[in-house]
Motif scaffolding. Structure first.
Motif, short mmCIF file in Angstrom:
data_model
loop_
_atom_site.label_atom_id
_atom_site.label_comp_id
_atom_site.label_asym_id
_atom_site.label_seq_id
_atom_site.Cartn_x
_atom_site.Cartn_y
_atom_site.Cartn_z
N LEU A 186 0.83 -1.20 0.00
CA LEU A 186 0.00 0.00 0.00
C LEU A 186 0.87 1.26 0.00
O LEU A 186 0.59 2.22 -0.72
CB LEU A 186 -0.93 0.00 1.22
N ASP A 187 1.95 1.23 0.77
CA ASP A 187 2.84 2.38 0.83
C ASP A 187 3.56 2.60 -0.50
O ASP A 187 3.75 3.74 -0.93
CB ASP A 187 3.88 2.19 1.94
N ALA A 188 3.98 1.51 -1.15
CA ALA A 188 4.70 1.63 -2.42
C ALA A 188 3.82 2.25 -3.50
O ALA A 188 4.27 3.09 -4.28
CB ALA A 188 5.21 0.26 -2.86
N ILE A 189 2.55 1.84 -3.53
CA ILE A 189 1.63 2.39 -4.52
C ILE A 189 1.37 3.87 -4.25
O ILE A 189 1.39 4.71 -5.17
CB ILE A 189 0.31 1.59 -4.52
N THR A 190 1.13 4.20 -2.98
CA THR A 190 0.91 5.61 -2.62
C THR A 190 2.14 6.46 -2.94
O THR A 190 2.03 7.57 -3.48
CB THR A 190 0.57 5.72 -1.12
N ARG A 191 3.31 5.93 -2.62
CA ARG A 191 4.55 6.67 -2.88
C ARG A 191 4.73 6.91 -4.37
O ARG A 191 5.13 8.00 -4.79
CB ARG A 191 5.73 5.89 -2.31
N PRO B 26 -1.23 -5.74 -6.08
CA PRO B 26 -2.45 -5.09 -6.57
C PRO B 26 -3.19 -5.94 -7.59
O PRO B 26 -2.63 -6.86 -8.19
CB PRO B 26 -1.93 -3.80 -7.23
N THR B 27 -4.44 -5.58 -7.82
CA THR B 27 -5.20 -6.16 -8.92
C THR B 27 -4.79 -5.47 -10.22
O THR B 27 -4.23 -4.37 -10.22
CB THR B 27 -6.71 -5.99 -8.70
N GLY B 28 -5.09 -6.12 -11.34
CA GLY B 28 -4.85 -5.52 -12.65
C GLY B 28 -3.43 -5.61 -13.14
O GLY B 28 -3.07 -4.98 -14.13
N GLY C 284 0.20 0.01 -25.37
CA GLY C 284 -0.52 0.98 -24.57
C GLY C 284 0.18 1.33 -23.27
O GLY C 284 1.23 0.79 -22.94
N THR C 285 -0.44 2.22 -22.52
CA THR C 285 0.11 2.61 -21.22
C THR C 285 -0.03 1.46 -20.25
O THR C 285 -1.14 0.99 -20.00
CB THR C 285 -0.62 3.85 -20.67
N PRO C 286 1.06 0.99 -19.66
CA PRO C 286 0.97 -0.14 -18.74
C PRO C 286 0.51 0.31 -17.36
O PRO C 286 0.39 1.51 -17.08
CB PRO C 286 2.41 -0.65 -18.70
N ASP C 287 0.27 -0.65 -16.50
CA ASP C 287 -0.10 -0.37 -15.11
C ASP C 287 1.19 -0.17 -14.32
O ASP C 287 1.70 -1.09 -13.68
CB ASP C 287 -0.93 -1.52 -14.55
N MET C 288 1.72 1.05 -14.37
CA MET C 288 2.99 1.33 -13.71
C MET C 288 2.89 1.13 -12.20
O MET C 288 3.73 0.47 -11.59
CB MET C 288 3.45 2.76 -14.01
N ALA C 289 1.85 1.69 -11.59
CA ALA C 289 1.69 1.55 -10.14
C ALA C 289 1.48 0.09 -9.76
O ALA C 289 1.94 -0.36 -8.71
CB ALA C 289 0.53 2.40 -9.66
N GLY C 290 0.79 -0.65 -10.63
CA GLY C 290 0.60 -2.07 -10.37
C GLY C 290 1.91 -2.83 -10.35
O GLY C 290 2.14 -3.70 -9.50
N ALA C 291 2.79 -2.51 -11.30
CA ALA C 291 4.10 -3.16 -11.34
C ALA C 291 4.91 -2.82 -10.10
O ALA C 291 5.58 -3.68 -9.50
CB ALA C 291 4.85 -2.75 -12.61
#
Length: 409
Positions: free
Chosen positions: A43-48, A233-235, A279-286
């Motif tokens: 959760l912190d990594a995605i928020t950051r 994360p999902t996705g 396309g644009t990938p899910d950067m936050a997901g990665a």
């Protein structure tokens, strides 16, 4: 069997969702085969990422794009290390296991499966590893063949040699059954298939969460898994493919980063892995997936596996003590999945009553209807274990199941 090789209370504290009460009772989450909960580190990594680095990757020259690109490609390297791929280019980011399998079906299948050919799967596959191959076979005029499953939920390995023929173009097989927990002998299956020059795709959605995976040691040509089951994360998900295999395949989708140049007359496609990431990938997901992997590496995947087997043994004994309960899937090599029926009670009723006790399990056919038909049931109740589950969670499940029996007595 000894207990977990890590501080279980400390691990549980890392998952904030587990601290809550639901319906006035402490949450008991036993549905991790459907999706895993997320540690605070994820959760912190995605928020950051969103508050510090967010930008589109690969094409920007400004500092945010550079940081986002670095984070995205660092995540690819983290995945490579986690599954022991030989080359970072063998890691393709997708939305999940389902898209990974569909990617292989749409590229390898379209190129290599023709009239009269065969694709071999097993009777324990998730629908995501059945339907894409049915579609390929229907379009090509090919045939889908199936490795049977015995009464314990093990593959009938005695049938495999005869099912792998000169017509077989691919073996697509799950590493761990989502509905039974059975662990398949992938290395042996790969050896049998490769002896006849047949490539192998492995559905690893349920395996990477329970024990270490080394794709080079397994020898498979493709390996697919999802981030959300891996406490990320999902996705977001991953398709691993041997570099030589990936380089031989056509693109999956068109647009965005999968191109080097475009004119109205011709498109020159990008190199692997970008060729398969339109396309644009899910950067936050990665980024979140990489954080989940680092979390698991810190705990230790061997410790996770030890905990899984310790708690599975405890839960198996506890459930078998309940009159009228029948376990579906009793293979000797399993992960923490307990699929069961309760005499005279529909699985949906089991799940509904347990929910009133704050206990989350899964009920239904688990996207494995052919397997349910094999065992002569329409559905089962399924409790699935993860690194944050405890004996107390199992005890609560047993107590809840006794309440179910009282309601239907």
């Amino acid at each position: 069997m000894s207990g977990p090789g890590f501080d279980l209370a400390r691990v549980r504290a890392d998952f904030p969702i587990l601290r809550q009460e639901v319906r006035g009772r402490p949450l008991v989450y036993l549905d991790s085969a459907a999706t895993g909960q997320k540690p605070q580190a994820v959760l912190d990594a995605i928020t950051r990422y969103y508050t510090h680095d967010n930008a589109n990757v690969h094409r920007g020259v400004h500092i945010l794009s550079e940081r986002a690109t670095q984070a995205f490609e660092d995540a690819r390297e983290t995945v490579r290390r986690f599954i022991h791929a030989k080359d970072v280019r063998e890691v393709i980011f997708v939305r999940g296991t389902t898209e990974a399998i569909n990617l292989v079906a749409a590229t390898y299948g379209r190129k290599h499966v023709g009239p009269g050919d065969e694709v071999l799967i097993s009777a324990m596959e998730h629908h995501s590893n059945i339907v894409p191959w049915q579609m390929v076979c229907d379009a090509a005029g090919a045939k889908l063949r199936v490795i049977p499953v015995d009464e314990r939920g093990e593959l009938r390995m005695d049938t495999v040699d005869a099912l792998l023929t000169e017509k077989t173009r691919l073996l697509a097989i799950t590493h761990v059954s989502n509905a039974l927990g059975s662990v398949n002998p992938i290395k042996e299956l790969v050896a049998k298939a490769h002896a006849k020059n047949i490539p192998v795709l492995v559905d690893g959605a349920q395996s990477v969460t329970h024990f270490p995976v080394d794709v080079q040691d397994l020898g498979c040509d493709f390996y697919a898994f999802s981030g959300h089951k891996l406490f990320g994360p999902t996705g977001i998900g991953v398709l691993y493919g041997k570099l030589s295999m990936l380089e031989s395949l056509p693109p999956y989708q068109g647009g965005g980063d999968m191109i080097l140049s475009v004119t109205m007359e011709k498109t020159v496609y990008n190199r692997v892995p970008h060729r398969f990431e339109a396309g644009t990938p899910d950067m936050a997901g990665a980024v979140g997936l990489a954080a989940a992997i680092r979390y698991l590496e810190a705990v230790g995947m061997q410790n996770v596996s030890q905990h899984d087997q310790w708690l599975l043994a405890y839960a198996t004994d506890a459930l078998q003590s309940i009159p009228g309960l029948k376990l579906v899937g009793t293979a000797p090599h399993k992960t923490g999945v307990l699929s069961f029926t309760l005499e005279d009670v529909h699985p949906h009723d089991v799940g509904t009553i347990l929910d009133q006790e704050g206990i989350c399990i899964r009920t239904g056919h688990h996207c494995a209807q052919p397997l349910m038909q094999r065992f002569g049931v329409a559905a089962t109740a399924r409790a699935s274990l993860a690194l944050y589950n405890t004996r107390e969670d199992v005890d609560a499940l047993v107590k809840g199941l006794h309440k179910v029996k009282e309601v239907f007595a």
